[in-house]
Enzyme design. Structure first.
Site, PDB file in Angstrom:
ATOM      1  N   HIS A 161       0.821  -1.228   0.000  1.00  0.00           N
ATOM      2  CA  HIS A 161       0.000   0.000   0.000  1.00  0.00           C
ATOM      3  C   HIS A 161       0.850   1.271   0.000  1.00  0.00           C
ATOM      4  O   HIS A 161       0.301   2.376  -0.045  1.00  0.00           O
ATOM      5  CB  HIS A 161      -0.928   0.046   1.219  1.00  0.00           C
ATOM      6  CG  HIS A 161      -1.893  -1.090   1.298  1.00  0.00           C
ATOM      7  ND1 HIS A 161      -2.721  -1.433   0.252  1.00  0.00           N
ATOM      8  CD2 HIS A 161      -2.164  -1.979   2.307  1.00  0.00           C
ATOM      9  CE1 HIS A 161      -3.464  -2.479   0.613  1.00  0.00           C
ATOM     10  NE2 HIS A 161      -3.142  -2.831   1.846  1.00  0.00           N
TER      11      HIS A 161
HETATM   12 ZN   LIG Z   1      -3.606  -7.199   3.386  1.00  0.00          ZN
END
Ligand SMILES: [Zn+2]
Length: 262
Positions: A78
């Site tokens: 992320h």
């Molecule tokens: Zn994850």
């Protein structure tokens, strides 16, 4: 067992902006930015993330020589070039992939991301990079709310169990390998699709995760393509249970290593 080196700032700059690295490494990220990452800043956190990235890079290098290598961390998909997000500060997968393509022109890297969350940072970083193919199977209703576009996104519904999940992976991986023809694969073996995971929303069992990891590694290795694995996400308050779950990929790798005569 190999021990990684800490990822240098120069190496990290192949993915992250100078400004972000300066503020992250020197502890100048503000409250709001820290909240987005999910971690309060500390020197230890910086060290941990840099070693983790070094570990993924090392696994990739070892895989190139030995065919298969597993890191005991990594999968912080992320993280974006200029900010951290969702427990991810530095994008180890992206750094390793950038390193792999820049150290050997023409080399193609496939990132197989089976963490339950979409690898949005990785997808964003490589959206214009033809030498890196990003393949993500994730739960559509899960974090991140706003998805990026991977080269192949397979979004699944909440509550998926072993058989349906495995057939979803089996329906896509061989054709991705056939069409893209990678020289090396980075595999994010996140364990958060597990039924007991606190953030997962899917219903895989330990056995299901084992079969998944075995399938991915065997399918790649049997084509003569090296694979490096990272552990990805997994969320439980019971750390022993979680550590055991994260070791599924290493145990499956041992079986692949034996059966494929590596
Ligand atoms: Zn994850």
């Amino acid at each position: 067992v190999w021990v990684p080196e800490i990822a240098s700032e120069e190496l990290l700059r192949c993915v992250h902006t100078e400004e972000y690295l300066n503020s992250f490494i020197n502890g100048r990220i503000n409250e709001q930015e820290q909240r987005r990452t999910g971690f309060p800043w500390s020197k230890g956190l910086v060290r941990r993330c840099r070693y983790e990235t070094g570990g993924t890079l090392l696994a990739a290098e070892v895989a190139l020589h030995r065919g298969l290598a597993c890191s005991t961390a990594g999968g912080t998909h992320h993280a974006f070039p200029s900010f951290g997000s969702g427990f991810c500060l530095l994008n180890d997968l992206a750094v390793a992939a950038k390193y792999l393509i820049s150290s050997s022109p023409g080399r193609k890297v496939l990132i197989v991301d089976l963490d339950v969350h979409q690898g949005d940072g990785t997808a964003f970083i490589f959206k214009e990079e033809p030498c890196v193919f990003t393949f993500s199977v994730h739960c559509g209703k899960n974090f991140p709310l706003r998805k990026q576009q991977s080269d192949l996104d397979v979004s699944v519904e909440d509550g998926l169990e072993d058989e349906e999940y495995l057939s979803t992976v089996e329906a896509h991986l061989p054709s991705v390998l056939e069409i893209f023809r990678p020289d090396v694969v980075l595999y994010d073996a996140g364990v958060d699709p597990h039924w007991e995971d606190e953030l997962g929303r899917l219903r895989l069992t330990d056995q299901g995760l084992y079969r998944r990891d075995l399938y991915v590694m065997k399918t790649v290795v049997s084509r003569g393509v090296p694979v490096a694995t990272v552990i990805g996400g997994g969320y439980s308050r019971d750390i022993d249970k979680l550590a055991l779950r994260h070791s599924i990929v290493h145990r499956a790798a041992t079986q692949v290593w034996r059966e494929c005569g590596m």
